[in-house]
Write a protein that holds these residues in place. Sequence first.
Motif, PDB file in Angstrom:
ATOM      1  N   LEU A   1       8.368 -29.632  14.548  1.00  0.00           N
ATOM      2  CA  LEU A   1       7.204 -28.894  15.036  1.00  0.00           C
ATOM      3  C   LEU A   1       6.070 -28.929  14.013  1.00  0.00           C
ATOM      4  O   LEU A   1       4.890 -29.069  14.376  1.00  0.00           O
ATOM      5  CB  LEU A   1       7.592 -27.448  15.346  1.00  0.00           C
ATOM      6  CG  LEU A   1       8.486 -27.230  16.573  1.00  0.00           C
ATOM      7  CD1 LEU A   1       8.931 -25.771  16.649  1.00  0.00           C
ATOM      8  CD2 LEU A   1       7.742 -27.621  17.857  1.00  0.00           C
ATOM      9  N   ASP A   2       6.429 -28.816  12.735  1.00  0.00           N
ATOM     10  CA  ASP A   2       5.421 -28.886  11.672  1.00  0.00           C
ATOM     11  C   ASP A   2       4.747 -30.256  11.668  1.00  0.00           C
ATOM     12  O   ASP A   2       3.517 -30.350  11.586  1.00  0.00           O
ATOM     13  CB  ASP A   2       6.089 -28.606  10.328  1.00  0.00           C
ATOM     14  CG  ASP A   2       5.103 -28.683   9.170  1.00  0.00           C
ATOM     15  OD1 ASP A   2       4.048 -28.042   9.240  1.00  0.00           O
ATOM     16  OD2 ASP A   2       5.392 -29.403   8.196  1.00  0.00           O
ATOM     17  N   VAL A   3       5.543 -31.313  11.782  1.00  0.00           N
ATOM     18  CA  VAL A   3       4.987 -32.670  11.782  1.00  0.00           C
ATOM     19  C   VAL A   3       4.075 -32.894  12.985  1.00  0.00           C
ATOM     20  O   VAL A   3       3.038 -33.569  12.891  1.00  0.00           O
ATOM     21  CB  VAL A   3       6.131 -33.707  11.769  1.00  0.00           C
ATOM     22  CG1 VAL A   3       5.591 -35.121  12.001  1.00  0.00           C
ATOM     23  CG2 VAL A   3       6.890 -33.649  10.449  1.00  0.00           C
ATOM     24  N   LEU A   4       4.431 -32.291  14.131  1.00  0.00           N
ATOM     25  CA  LEU A   4       3.656 -32.479  15.358  1.00  0.00           C
ATOM     26  C   LEU A   4       2.431 -31.570  15.441  1.00  0.00           C
ATOM     27  O   LEU A   4       1.699 -31.617  16.434  1.00  0.00           O
ATOM     28  CB  LEU A   4       4.552 -32.253  16.580  1.00  0.00           C
ATOM     29  CG  LEU A   4       5.684 -33.267  16.783  1.00  0.00           C
ATOM     30  CD1 LEU A   4       6.545 -32.873  17.970  1.00  0.00           C
ATOM     31  CD2 LEU A   4       5.125 -34.677  16.967  1.00  0.00           C
ATOM     32  N   GLY A   5       2.217 -30.746  14.415  1.00  0.00           N
ATOM     33  CA  GLY A   5       1.003 -29.946  14.393  1.00  0.00           C
ATOM     34  C   GLY A   5       1.179 -28.491  14.752  1.00  0.00           C
ATOM     35  O   GLY A   5       0.198 -27.776  14.958  1.00  0.00           O
ATOM     36  N   TRP A   6       2.441 -28.013  14.827  1.00  0.00           N
ATOM     37  CA  TRP A   6       2.713 -26.597  15.075  1.00  0.00           C
ATOM     38  C   TRP A   6       3.512 -26.035  13.887  1.00  0.00           C
ATOM     39  O   TRP A   6       4.729 -25.873  13.953  1.00  0.00           O
ATOM     40  CB  TRP A   6       3.507 -26.418  16.369  1.00  0.00           C
ATOM     41  CG  TRP A   6       2.707 -26.763  17.589  1.00  0.00           C
ATOM     42  CD1 TRP A   6       1.647 -26.084  18.102  1.00  0.00           C
ATOM     43  CD2 TRP A   6       2.915 -27.888  18.455  1.00  0.00           C
ATOM     44  NE1 TRP A   6       1.183 -26.702  19.240  1.00  0.00           N
ATOM     45  CE2 TRP A   6       1.935 -27.813  19.487  1.00  0.00           C
ATOM     46  CE3 TRP A   6       3.825 -28.949  18.475  1.00  0.00           C
ATOM     47  CZ2 TRP A   6       1.842 -28.748  20.499  1.00  0.00           C
ATOM     48  CZ3 TRP A   6       3.735 -29.883  19.474  1.00  0.00           C
ATOM     49  CH2 TRP A   6       2.753 -29.783  20.465  1.00  0.00           C
ATOM     50  N   PRO A   7       2.811 -25.726  12.800  1.00  0.00           N
ATOM     51  CA  PRO A   7       3.506 -25.356  11.558  1.00  0.00           C
ATOM     52  C   PRO A   7       3.841 -23.870  11.426  1.00  0.00           C
ATOM     53  O   PRO A   7       4.274 -23.452  10.356  1.00  0.00           O
ATOM     54  CB  PRO A   7       2.488 -25.755  10.486  1.00  0.00           C
ATOM     55  CG  PRO A   7       1.162 -25.501  11.144  1.00  0.00           C
ATOM     56  CD  PRO A   7       1.352 -25.800  12.620  1.00  0.00           C
ATOM     57  N   VAL A   8       3.651 -23.062  12.489  1.00  0.00           N
ATOM     58  CA  VAL A   8       3.788 -21.614  12.358  1.00  0.00           C
ATOM     59  C   VAL A   8       5.183 -21.224  11.866  1.00  0.00           C
ATOM     60  O   VAL A   8       5.334 -20.483  10.887  1.00  0.00           O
ATOM     61  CB  VAL A   8       3.469 -20.921  13.700  1.00  0.00           C
ATOM     62  CG1 VAL A   8       3.714 -19.407  13.575  1.00  0.00           C
ATOM     63  CG2 VAL A   8       2.032 -21.188  14.106  1.00  0.00           C
TER      64      VAL A   8
ATOM     65  N   LEU B   1       7.347 -42.027  17.725  1.00  0.00           N
ATOM     66  CA  LEU B   1       8.538 -41.684  18.503  1.00  0.00           C
ATOM     67  C   LEU B   1       9.638 -41.048  17.665  1.00  0.00           C
ATOM     68  O   LEU B   1      10.513 -40.367  18.202  1.00  0.00           O
ATOM     69  CB  LEU B   1       9.109 -42.950  19.169  1.00  0.00           C
ATOM     70  CG  LEU B   1       8.730 -43.243  20.619  1.00  0.00           C
ATOM     71  CD1 LEU B   1       9.347 -44.552  21.062  1.00  0.00           C
ATOM     72  CD2 LEU B   1       9.150 -42.105  21.531  1.00  0.00           C
ATOM     73  N   ILE B   2       9.611 -41.297  16.365  1.00  0.00           N
ATOM     74  CA  ILE B   2      10.735 -40.899  15.522  1.00  0.00           C
ATOM     75  C   ILE B   2      10.937 -39.384  15.538  1.00  0.00           C
ATOM     76  O   ILE B   2      12.052 -38.889  15.743  1.00  0.00           O
ATOM     77  CB  ILE B   2      10.530 -41.406  14.078  1.00  0.00           C
ATOM     78  CG1 ILE B   2      10.568 -42.942  14.054  1.00  0.00           C
ATOM     79  CG2 ILE B   2      11.593 -40.838  13.145  1.00  0.00           C
ATOM     80  CD1 ILE B   2      10.260 -43.545  12.698  1.00  0.00           C
ATOM     81  N   THR B   3       9.869 -38.625  15.333  1.00  0.00           N
ATOM     82  CA  THR B   3      10.000 -37.159  15.267  1.00  0.00           C
ATOM     83  C   THR B   3      10.497 -36.553  16.580  1.00  0.00           C
ATOM     84  O   THR B   3      11.438 -35.743  16.568  1.00  0.00           O
ATOM     85  CB  THR B   3       8.669 -36.519  14.845  1.00  0.00           C
ATOM     86  OG1 THR B   3       8.347 -36.938  13.508  1.00  0.00           O
ATOM     87  CG2 THR B   3       8.758 -35.007  14.877  1.00  0.00           C
ATOM     88  N   PRO B   4       9.916 -36.901  17.753  1.00  0.00           N
ATOM     89  CA  PRO B   4      10.446 -36.335  19.007  1.00  0.00           C
ATOM     90  C   PRO B   4      11.908 -36.672  19.257  1.00  0.00           C
ATOM     91  O   PRO B   4      12.675 -35.823  19.742  1.00  0.00           O
ATOM     92  CB  PRO B   4       9.545 -36.958  20.082  1.00  0.00           C
ATOM     93  CG  PRO B   4       8.277 -37.280  19.378  1.00  0.00           C
ATOM     94  CD  PRO B   4       8.681 -37.678  18.005  1.00  0.00           C
ATOM     95  N   LEU B   5      12.333 -37.892  18.916  1.00  0.00           N
ATOM     96  CA  LEU B   5      13.730 -38.256  19.129  1.00  0.00           C
ATOM     97  C   LEU B   5      14.646 -37.482  18.194  1.00  0.00           C
ATOM     98  O   LEU B   5      15.746 -37.061  18.595  1.00  0.00           O
ATOM     99  CB  LEU B   5      13.912 -39.768  18.929  1.00  0.00           C
ATOM    100  CG  LEU B   5      13.322 -40.652  20.032  1.00  0.00           C
ATOM    101  CD1 LEU B   5      13.475 -42.125  19.683  1.00  0.00           C
ATOM    102  CD2 LEU B   5      13.977 -40.356  21.382  1.00  0.00           C
TER     103      LEU B   5
END
Length: 322
Positions: free
Chosen positions: A250-257, A92-96
């Motif tokens: 976004l990088d942490v969630l798997g979208w590092p573009v 939850l930490i990253t989305p918040l």
Amino acid sequence: MSGLLALLDDVAAIAKVAAASVDDVAGMAAKAGSKTAGIIIDDAAVTPKYVHGFEARRELPIIWKITKGSLFNKLVILLPAALLMNAFAPWLITPLLMLGGGYLCFEGAEKIFHHLFPHGDPEVEADMEVGDPVHLEEKRVKGAIKTDFILSAEIMTITLAAIPDGSPWMEASALAMVAVAITLVVYGTVALIVKMDDIGLYMAATARTGFGRAMGTGLVKGMPKLMALLSTVGTAAMLWVGGSIIIHGLDVLGWPVLYNAIHHLAEGAVHGIQGPASGFLQWLITAGLDGLLGLALGMVLIPLVTKVIARLFGNKDSAGSH
């Protein structure tokens, strides 16, 4: 940063006298606190704008209100929330944090939109209008505490990540120590900044030497320009921090573009440059691109927040406070 580290070192030294376990906490706090220096600078740059324009006698009371709100944010809300999320729902930490980063982008972009297009949007103007002094003070304090909450959440998260795994008591103690130390440093610095013109007046009137009186006069004449500069820096800091939170999230969630593209651009720009200038230029390019993306996101969020979310909750103040 050096001031913060010196303060934390002093806390660590006192803790050594008290008990070995407390010394361990202080050491963890000093290490973790040093990693939050960038956010601390942003916090100190953002806050003075909230007391700009008030009578001198109201400046310190307003800062004290914000300080109490900041301590409440960190110790009562964020500290237990961080420990609970770290233990039971670390996902939850990253989305918040990204949600908070979006808020910073919105607030920074709204201020720029108001500057570039005065009277361009009724909802934005409603956020910016002054109103009566009592209402303005309440609105500014609420706005500062909202912004502090986002920056404090980032500080507490960075601190928690820097603390070695240990008992919940040790983690909580280190988080509390960093929270109190950072709050005192940030708002003590802010109080000094906003009262510098009064210090200048006192020096100009009472200094025994011509140099002292001239220095006091210089402070009085220079403070309006410094406050205007800090307001600009504060806006840029919100966009930079907000944009970097979003991109890193976004990088942490798997979208590092975006994250990879920005860092490749920054590394390519400094290729062949040696010494400290290389690191500073790379940071400057990265921060600038983070801020531009934060501004773009904030501009997109303005109509969403002011025309949809604020109306949904029936409270325009929820869209932003300045």
